[in-house]
Design an enzyme around this catalytic site. Structure first.
Site, PDB file in Angstrom:
ATOM      1  N   HIS A   1      44.511  39.035  34.562  1.00 41.27           N
ATOM      2  CA  HIS A   1      43.674  38.210  35.452  1.00 41.27           C
ATOM      3  C   HIS A   1      42.276  38.827  35.545  1.00 41.27           C
ATOM      4  O   HIS A   1      42.012  39.644  36.429  1.00 41.27           O
ATOM      5  CB  HIS A   1      44.289  38.139  36.851  1.00 41.27           C
ATOM      6  CG  HIS A   1      45.472  37.236  36.945  1.00 41.27           C
ATOM      7  ND1 HIS A   1      45.365  35.900  37.262  1.00 41.27           N
ATOM      8  CD2 HIS A   1      46.798  37.474  36.736  1.00 41.27           C
ATOM      9  CE1 HIS A   1      46.576  35.355  37.269  1.00 41.27           C
ATOM     10  NE2 HIS A   1      47.458  36.281  36.939  1.00 41.27           N
TER      11      HIS A   1
ATOM     12  N   GLU B   1      39.591  37.709  36.674  1.00 39.69           N
ATOM     13  CA  GLU B   1      38.852  37.368  37.898  1.00 39.69           C
ATOM     14  C   GLU B   1      38.986  38.446  38.973  1.00 39.69           C
ATOM     15  O   GLU B   1      38.111  38.581  39.841  1.00 39.69           O
ATOM     16  CB  GLU B   1      39.331  36.017  38.443  1.00 39.69           C
ATOM     17  CG  GLU B   1      40.741  35.965  38.995  1.00 39.69           C
ATOM     18  CD  GLU B   1      41.805  35.631  37.964  1.00 39.69           C
ATOM     19  OE1 GLU B   1      42.896  35.163  38.362  1.00 39.69           O
ATOM     20  OE2 GLU B   1      41.553  35.863  36.770  1.00 39.69           O
TER      21      GLU B   1
ATOM     22  N   CYS C   1      46.592  34.168  32.041  1.00 36.76           N
ATOM     23  CA  CYS C   1      48.001  34.377  32.399  1.00 36.76           C
ATOM     24  C   CYS C   1      48.852  33.224  31.851  1.00 36.76           C
ATOM     25  O   CYS C   1      49.059  33.131  30.654  1.00 36.76           O
ATOM     26  CB  CYS C   1      48.149  34.558  33.905  1.00 36.76           C
ATOM     27  SG  CYS C   1      49.727  35.296  34.378  1.00 36.76           S
TER      28      CYS C   1
END
Length: 543
Positions: free
Chosen positions: A517, A519, A383
């Site tokens: 993102h 994750e 990001c």
């Protein structure tokens, strides 16, 4: 009595918060899923905020984003990571959202002029949302935030009490997580806090079927029996949740205590033998890995690591799949600004620059990226990390000294990064799904399609031309600089509807910046491909 066939497990907490209700709920859900049950999860948050989107990370930890763009409690991240599933806005709601909905309905005349009360109107709204979350599931695990007796939580507890009567005894189970404190001076575990917590729950009208005891030291059979008798719970339904070397060990610890037998008995379930072999193997690799390496995690919320919960867990997942311990070296980007990158990064095998908002510590992150690029150290920017990689390249390779983001300088003559609104205005695109937050900012939230470039690190990591990842940001890379960047060796390797999603540096062993993102989609059993590839590149760099 209702025809609803979904069974409900309600997980409440007593004595104090942060006991691990979310991990308890996720662990029980994991075990039940591995028996073949269709398991759903729901988090009830008693606070008055409509959602966590505008709450400070220092106040609330990470904001977890679902695939449909809902900003939710970080416990939903645990649910997804444990259950290997994707959740939606239906899997988390707050007191604030419930009251907002009921008030809006009242304004529209939906209650036909009746006096609006907590019972039945607020309770019925909560009940409807719980039932909706459980649709097409065999079991819905519902975690109630906060502790028993909190004023904000009382409407939720009243709903739970009513549902037992509405759906029948074999469709509802109450599990209470409570603290069993160890008093060092006395050398004793104390059961009174648990007894008082259960008394408070019973006073409200809810009798727990199972107690999960959080304890820092082993709990004797004698103490478990004492708690069972004083709290009117079966002995086999007193489960110990001891501190574990990794949260992924908790389902196995519960299984060793035969937790599913009383659950299956209460809910009239059959075939309660989960196959946890793959899970057990991954946990073994987390606890006793055969190798290790060090990642520099460059960020600014380092005093509260919960702000990066999904990312630190994703590194654990990648390490488990590579049988490697990922040691995280927390690097404060403001200190990099003061002392230079080499002091903090020279002993690391990989460098990670995470997302974030605001200008504090940005120049330190840019120095860290420059260090990774020039010293050929595997790099992953997420990001803001990707955006700053582009700014760093523009400054130090293209020679645009004043290159920056409009987030940090609204009047910059060289906006490498600019606001989403400007992209939408310029392109007229209708496919970019955005949300305007109550604070006035436009956010790009949720899951988007991304097309990967052949021959790139991104394509190699995912093995697919088209991938889907989640976003949470207000700013975008400016395509005006694309040609100049690519001419000097920074390739655009991921795109979504004209937006730049990923960048890489050609003459570098492994360098990747992503706007999304990754994750948020990493699971213990399915590590995210880009994070797995980054950790693997760092491991190869070490070797």
């Amino acid at each position: 009595m209702s025809e609803n066939k979904t069974k409900y497990i309600f997980v409440t907490g007593g004595v104090l918060s942060s006991l691990g209700k979310g991990i308890t709920a996720a662990s029980i859900g994991t075990l039940l899923k591995h028996t073949g049950q269709r398991v759903g999860v729901l988090k009830l948050d008693p606070y008055i905020n409509v959602d966590p989107g505008t709450m400070s990370p220092l106040e609330h930890g990470e904001v977890f984003v679902t695939k449909d763009g809902a900003e939710t409690d970080l416990d939903l991240g645990h649910y997804e990571r444990f259950l290997d599933t994707s959740l939606t806005q239906n899997n988390n709601f707050t007191t604030g959202l419930v009251y907002k909905t009921v008030i809006e309905n009242e304004r529209k005349g939906k209650y036909l002029g009746k006096t609006i009360q907590v019972v039945p109107h607020i309770v019925n709204e909560i009940k409807d949302r719980i039932v909706k979350a459980g649709e097409n599931k065999d079991i819905l695990i519902v975690e109630l935030g906060g502790t028993t007796g909190d004023i904000e939580g009382l409407p939720f507890l009243e709903t739970i009490r009513q549902m037992k009567h509405e759906f029948g005894k074999t469709q509802v189970m109450n599990i209470h997580v409570t603290l069993l404190p160890y008093i060092k001076a006395a050398g004793e575990l104390k059961t009174k806090p648990t007894q008082h917590s259960v008394q408070e729950l019973r006073r409200i009208g809810i009798a727990p079927h199972m107690l999960v005891l959080r304890a820092e030291v082993p709990v004797s059979t004698e103490i478990k029996r004492k708690i069972a008798y004083s709290c009117d719970v079966d002995e086999d339904s007193v489960i110990v949740a001891a501190d574990a070397p990794t949260i992924y060990q908790v389902p196995l610890n519960f299984l060793d205590q035969d937790i599913l037998t009383p659950i299956c008995k209460q809910l009239d379930l059959h075939d309660c033998q989960p196959n946890m072999d793959k899970w057990r193997d991954l946990v073994h690799k987390i606890i006793m890995p055969s190798d290790s390496m060090k990642i520099a995690f460059v960020g600014k919320y380092l005093d509260l690591k919960e702000s990066y919960k999904s990312l630190t867990e994703a590194l654990i997942h990648a390490g488990a799949h590579l049988d490697t311990k990922v040691e995280i070296k927390w690097v404060d980007s403001e200190k990099v600004e003061d002392d230079g990158a080499q002091k903090y990064l020279s002993d690391c095998d990989g460098i990670l620059v995470a997302g974030g908002f605001g200008g504090r510590g940005v120049e330190g992150k840019i120095q860290a990226i420059q260090y990774a690029r020039e010293n050929k150290i595997p790099f992953l920017g997420i990001c803001l990390g990707m955006q700053l990689a582009m700014v760093e390249f523009a400054r130090n390779v293209l020679g645009i000294n004043d290159a920056t983001s409009v987030e940090f300088d609204e009047n910059t003559p060289n906006p490498i990064i600019y606001l989403i609104d400007e992209f939408i205005d310029a392109s007229g695109s209708k496919q970019v799904r955005t949300t305007t937050s109550p604070m006035g900012g436009t956010m790009r939230l949720g899951e988007y399609e991304c097309e990967t470039k052949e021959g790139s690190n991104l394509r190699a990591a995912y093995g697919s031309k088209v991938i889907y990842e989640r976003h949470r940001h207000r700013y975008e890379a400016n395509p005006k600089y694309r040609e100049a960047l690519e001419a000097k060796g920074m390739e655009i390797t991921g795109e979504s509807d004209g937006l730049i999603e990923a960048v890489e540096v050609k003459d570098h062993p492994w360098f990747l910046g992503v706007q999304f993102h990754p994750e948020f989609t990493s699971r213990l059993q399915n590590a995210n491909p880009s994070i797995l590839a980054f950790v693997n590149a760092a491991l190869q760099h070490k070797k």
